[in-house]
Design an enzyme around this catalytic site. Structure first.
Site, mmCIF file in Angstrom:
data_model
loop_
_atom_site.group_PDB
_atom_site.id
_atom_site.type_symbol
_atom_site.label_atom_id
_atom_site.label_comp_id
_atom_site.label_asym_id
_atom_site.label_seq_id
_atom_site.Cartn_x
_atom_site.Cartn_y
_atom_site.Cartn_z
ATOM 1 N N SER A 124 48.482 33.149 47.678
ATOM 2 C CA SER A 124 48.613 34.460 47.785
ATOM 3 C C SER A 124 49.669 34.483 49.031
ATOM 4 C CB SER A 124 47.499 35.249 48.082
ATOM 5 O OG SER A 124 47.710 36.326 48.383
ATOM 6 N N TYR A 148 40.266 36.849 53.109
ATOM 7 C CA TYR A 148 40.950 36.265 51.854
ATOM 8 C C TYR A 148 42.120 35.354 52.119
ATOM 9 C CZ TYR A 148 43.481 36.213 47.562
ATOM 10 O OH TYR A 148 44.223 35.884 46.037
ATOM 11 N N LYS A 152 42.313 31.382 51.280
ATOM 12 C CA LYS A 152 43.459 30.915 50.600
ATOM 13 C C LYS A 152 44.366 29.964 51.312
ATOM 14 C CE LYS A 152 43.445 32.468 46.573
ATOM 15 N NZ LYS A 152 42.973 31.507 45.268
#
Length: 152
Positions: A124, A148, A152
């Site tokens: 991402s 998040y 990632k």
């Protein structure tokens, strides 16, 4: 060619498997088998020209990655993840799924002698944080602003 799709019941996983069924191959090679792993059963694509198996399991459980790669799939598509909103709301779950599950997969592959599958790991733009340049070069710092992005 055998393809393992982690997160195979999710939106991207389903669309990818349906595309494989339409095309019948990947990279000029015929697909003979697709294993779709997720925490819920994946539906088989209509009229698939390959064998289809669904595996319901949790990649973040110790030992699960070894089971999934035991058949030595040539290609692994890693789509399994807890997305940003849920990862922020449940910090521990985000790290368990997004970081630990991925680490278990990489370690299982590393420890399997003579096994080097093609691994596609989706990520991402969240890893970069902000502000963004028009083009993100290789030297662009990863400064995530969320858990998040960090996972990632």
């Amino acid at each position: 060619m055998h393809i393992l799709v982690l997160g195979g019941a999710g939106m991207v996983g389903r669309k990818f498997i349906e595309r494989l069924a339409r095309d019948g191959g990947l990279g000029g090679k015929p697909v003979t088998r697709v294993t779709a792993q997720d925490v819920v059963p994946a539906a088989p694509p209509p009229a698939a020209p390959f064998d289809f198996e669904t595996v319901v399991s949790d990649l973040s459980m110790e030992g699960e990655a070894e089971k999934l790669i035991a058949t030595r799939p040539e290609v692994i598509i890693h789509l399994a993840a807890v997305v940003s909103g849920e990862a922020e709301a449940d910090f521990d779950k985000g790290y368990r799924i997004n970081l630990d599950g991925t680490r278990y997969l990489f370690e299982a592959i590393r420890r399997t002698e003579g096994y080097a599958p093609r691994l596609v790991f989706t990520s991402s733009v969240a890893v970069f944080g902000a502000p963004f340049h028009e083009k993100i070069e290789d030297e662009f710092f990863t400064t995530p602003l969320t858990s998040y992005g960090t996972q990632k």
